[in-house]
Design a protein around this motif. Structure first.
Motif, PDB file in Angstrom:
ATOM      1  N   VAL A   1       0.831  -1.203   0.000  1.00  0.00           N
ATOM      2  CA  VAL A   1       0.000   0.000   0.000  1.00  0.00           C
ATOM      3  C   VAL A   1       0.866   1.253   0.000  1.00  0.00           C
ATOM      4  O   VAL A   1       0.611   2.202  -0.750  1.00  0.00           O
ATOM      5  CB  VAL A   1      -0.987  -0.011   1.184  1.00  0.00           C
TER       6      VAL A   1
ATOM      7  N   THR B   1      -2.377 -10.526  -4.990  1.00  0.00           N
ATOM      8  CA  THR B   1      -2.188  -9.075  -4.919  1.00  0.00           C
ATOM      9  C   THR B   1      -1.562  -8.535  -6.200  1.00  0.00           C
ATOM     10  O   THR B   1      -1.960  -7.475  -6.691  1.00  0.00           O
ATOM     11  CB  THR B   1      -1.330  -8.719  -3.686  1.00  0.00           C
TER      12      THR B   1
ATOM     13  N   ARG C   1      -4.051  -7.981  -8.707  1.00  0.00           N
ATOM     14  CA  ARG C   1      -5.004  -6.910  -8.394  1.00  0.00           C
ATOM     15  C   ARG C   1      -4.340  -5.554  -8.144  1.00  0.00           C
ATOM     16  O   ARG C   1      -4.977  -4.637  -7.622  1.00  0.00           O
ATOM     17  CB  ARG C   1      -5.816  -7.297  -7.157  1.00  0.00           C
TER      18      ARG C   1
ATOM     19  N   ALA D   1      -6.136  -2.349  -9.551  1.00  0.00           N
ATOM     20  CA  ALA D   1      -7.370  -2.020  -8.822  1.00  0.00           C
ATOM     21  C   ALA D   1      -7.039  -1.468  -7.430  1.00  0.00           C
ATOM     22  O   ALA D   1      -7.657  -0.502  -6.970  1.00  0.00           O
ATOM     23  CB  ALA D   1      -8.252  -3.254  -8.714  1.00  0.00           C
ATOM     24  N   LEU D   2      -6.046  -2.059  -6.770  1.00  0.00           N
ATOM     25  CA  LEU D   2      -5.661  -1.583  -5.443  1.00  0.00           C
ATOM     26  C   LEU D   2      -5.084  -0.170  -5.531  1.00  0.00           C
ATOM     27  O   LEU D   2      -5.391   0.682  -4.701  1.00  0.00           O
ATOM     28  CB  LEU D   2      -4.661  -2.545  -4.789  1.00  0.00           C
TER      29      LEU D   2
ATOM     30  N   ALA E   1      -5.749   2.110  -7.718  1.00  0.00           N
ATOM     31  CA  ALA E   1      -6.854   3.051  -7.950  1.00  0.00           C
ATOM     32  C   ALA E   1      -7.613   3.316  -6.658  1.00  0.00           C
ATOM     33  O   ALA E   1      -8.000   4.468  -6.380  1.00  0.00           O
ATOM     34  CB  ALA E   1      -7.792   2.496  -9.014  1.00  0.00           C
ATOM     35  N   GLU E   2      -7.800   2.295  -5.852  1.00  0.00           N
ATOM     36  CA  GLU E   2      -8.540   2.461  -4.602  1.00  0.00           C
ATOM     37  C   GLU E   2      -7.772   3.274  -3.572  1.00  0.00           C
ATOM     38  O   GLU E   2      -8.328   4.162  -2.933  1.00  0.00           O
ATOM     39  CB  GLU E   2      -8.903   1.092  -4.022  1.00  0.00           C
ATOM     40  N   VAL E   3      -6.494   2.970  -3.386  1.00  0.00           N
ATOM     41  CA  VAL E   3      -5.759   3.689  -2.331  1.00  0.00           C
ATOM     42  C   VAL E   3      -5.358   5.109  -2.743  1.00  0.00           C
ATOM     43  O   VAL E   3      -5.117   5.945  -1.878  1.00  0.00           O
ATOM     44  CB  VAL E   3      -4.487   2.899  -1.870  1.00  0.00           C
ATOM     45  N   ARG E   4      -5.314   5.371  -4.032  1.00  0.00           N
ATOM     46  CA  ARG E   4      -4.947   6.714  -4.493  1.00  0.00           C
ATOM     47  C   ARG E   4      -6.151   7.634  -4.647  1.00  0.00           C
ATOM     48  O   ARG E   4      -5.998   8.811  -4.943  1.00  0.00           O
ATOM     49  CB  ARG E   4      -4.185   6.642  -5.812  1.00  0.00           C
ATOM     50  N   SER E   5      -7.358   7.106  -4.505  1.00  0.00           N
ATOM     51  CA  SER E   5      -8.552   7.947  -4.718  1.00  0.00           C
ATOM     52  C   SER E   5      -8.902   8.752  -3.486  1.00  0.00           C
ATOM     53  O   SER E   5      -8.514   8.572  -2.425  1.00  0.00           O
ATOM     54  CB  SER E   5      -9.737   7.088  -5.115  1.00  0.00           C
TER      55      SER E   5
END
Length: 174
Positions: A102, A161, A164, A167-168, A170-174
């Protein structure tokens, strides 16, 4: 496993000197990471302070005088309670592996390169443990199996991981 409970368990078996406790701890639990003498005696001091062990008089030995430690009823009860309690199945939902991935993504660094390096390190350790399984004593083989099973689970997680990562990210940077 905690050192105090391991030492209490060894003392429940029989009263012992600190030197003997260290030797037994290292033989059973300290494979690859022996317990420092200072930790043995500081732990025994806390156990004595808390009423879980009694410290005998100093006895002459081959080297410096030694004190024999004896577990108390309170200490034996703590060992019994600890042995009866199951270990949490998932004590660490956020592992170091996950944290590094992360952070790499948050810092816009190459998380896949980190995962590749981690995979290589795991595979190397698995080769070492496999050799122990082939040639070690039963205790060593069982410990190697335990390590291998954990490494296998980590490898499965690394593969999942890696698949993915986009996708990860995109999720943690949003």
């Amino acid at each position: 496993m905690t050192v105090p409970l391991a030492l209490l368990g060894l003392l429940e078996r029989e009263p012992s000197h600190g030197y003997d406790l260290k030797r037994d701890y290292d033989a059973y639990f300290g494979r690859g990471k022996p317990l420092p003498f200072g930790q043995v005696y500081s732990t025994l001091g806390r156990l004595a302070r808390d009423g879980k062990v009694l410290v005998g008089e100093a006895e002459p030995g081959a080297g410096p005088d030694r004190k024999r430690y004896v577990i108390t009823d309170l200490g034996a009860t703590e060992v019994q309670t600890w042995l009866a309690e199951p270990v949490e199945a998932e004590p660490h939902l956020q592992t170091v592996l996950f944290t590094k991935v992360v952070l790499a993504l948050l810092l816009e660094r190459d998380a896949e390169a980190y995962l590749d390096a981690q995979r290589a390190a795991h595979l190397q350790r698995m080769r070492e443990l496999t050799e122990i399984r082939r040639s070690g004593q039963l205790v060593d083989r069982l410990l190697a199996d335990h390590g291998l099973f954990h490494l296998e689970a980590d490898l499965r997680w690394i593969e999942l991981t890696t698949a993915r990562l986009d996708a990860l990210a995109a999720e943690v940077r949003s």
